[in-house]
Write a protein that holds these residues in place. Structure first.
Motif, PDB file in Angstrom:
ATOM      1  N   UNK A  94       0.870  -1.176   0.000  1.00 38.82           N
ATOM      2  CA  UNK A  94       0.000   0.000   0.000  1.00 38.82           C
ATOM      3  C   UNK A  94       0.908   1.226   0.000  1.00 38.82           C
ATOM      4  N   UNK A  95       0.709   2.123  -0.959  1.00 37.95           N
ATOM      5  CA  UNK A  95       1.518   3.324  -1.110  1.00 37.95           C
ATOM      6  C   UNK A  95       0.668   4.545  -0.785  1.00 37.95           C
ATOM      7  N   UNK A  96       1.140   5.364   0.163  1.00 37.26           N
ATOM      8  CA  UNK A  96       0.406   6.568   0.551  1.00 37.26           C
ATOM      9  C   UNK A  96       1.247   7.802   0.263  1.00 37.26           C
ATOM     10  N   UNK A  97       0.562   8.859  -0.221  1.00 39.71           N
ATOM     11  CA  UNK A  97       1.216  10.147  -0.449  1.00 39.71           C
ATOM     12  C   UNK A  97       0.242  11.249  -0.053  1.00 39.71           C
ATOM     13  N   UNK A  98       0.723  12.188   0.750  1.00 41.30           N
ATOM     14  CA  UNK A  98      -0.089  13.323   1.181  1.00 41.30           C
ATOM     15  C   UNK A  98       0.138  14.493   0.236  1.00 41.30           C
ATOM     16  N   UNK A  99      -0.952  15.147  -0.172  1.00 38.18           N
ATOM     17  CA  UNK A  99      -0.843  16.351  -1.001  1.00 38.18           C
ATOM     18  C   UNK A  99      -0.300  17.482  -0.132  1.00 38.18           C
ATOM     19  N   UNK A 100       0.750  18.182  -0.593  1.00 38.14           N
ATOM     20  CA  UNK A 100       1.405  19.169   0.265  1.00 38.14           C
ATOM     21  C   UNK A 100       0.607  20.445   0.527  1.00 38.14           C
ATOM     22  N   UNK A 101      -0.441  20.717  -0.260  1.00 42.51           N
ATOM     23  CA  UNK A 101      -1.225  21.935  -0.093  1.00 42.51           C
ATOM     24  C   UNK A 101      -2.698  21.567   0.116  1.00 42.51           C
TER      25      UNK A 101
END
Length: 199
Positions: A94-101
């Motif tokens: 499972x790959x997670x990435x948070x949007x920086x804005x």
């Protein structure tokens, strides 16, 4: 199962190195979190590296983390979660990435790596307003063309902003402000005389 997870964890650590922001191992699954700036490069490495070989994107979705588990959330609000499968090596990640804005959530599109991401990214854009940079056809997929807002955001009103109905006089669909009136829904109790032999 434990040996397979050990092998996957070692391969992920070797291939991704410093780009790996967090690795969580729980319930027989591995979840990795990366920064938005590294997301596309990590996705390519997960797909192309012979030690990982994640050929298939199974699912991709957006999430609004504000009020996560009904508690205040400290950190970035919008996250993209991707589930990947390696058929060759028989493992998942499972790959997670948070949007920086939070005001304009944006991450890179992985559609060029896994073409199955196309509609998933459009769905996350439609429902959460997450923009996938580099997506060739990013437009709404579930809501109407004139829909205002993103309905899965936790700050979106439950009744919506506008409603649509067919107007018989003009013979067309019209949009108008929501006309739902709040009401008390208390069941009315009616008892018959001598109900059940009681006085």
């Amino acid at each position: 199962m434990t040996q397979k997870l050990d092998n996957l964890q070692a391969a992920l650590t070797d291939v991704l190195g410093e780009r790996l922001q967090r690795l969580q191992r729980e319930r027989g699954e591995i979840t990795i979190t990366v920064k938005a700036a590294d997301y596309l490069g990590v996705a390519k490495a997960l797909h192309d590296d012979p030690r990982l070989q994640f050929e298939q994107l199974i699912d991709l979705c957006g999430m609004d983390m504000s009020a996560y588990r009904n508690e205040p959330w400290e950190g970035l609000r919008f996250v993209v979660v991707t589930h990947l499968l390696s058929v060759s090596l028989n493992w998942r990640v499972r790959l997670k990435v948070f949007a920086p804005d939070d005001d304009l959530p944006m991450v890179a599109s992985v559609n060029d790596i896994w073409n199955s991401a196309n509609w998933f990214e459009r769905e996350a854009f439609d429902l959460y307003g997450i923009i996938f940079e580099g997506h060739q056809d990013l437009r709404r997929i579930l809501t109407d063309y004139g829909f205002i807002g993103h309905p899965m955001r936790k700050d979106f009103p439950v009744s919506g902003h506008v409603e649509m109905r067919y107007d018989a006089e003009t013979r067309r669909v019209v949009y108008q402000p929501v006309t739902i009136e709040p009401r008390e829904i208390t069941p009315r109790v009616v008892r018959e005389d001598n109900y059940g032999g009681l006085h």
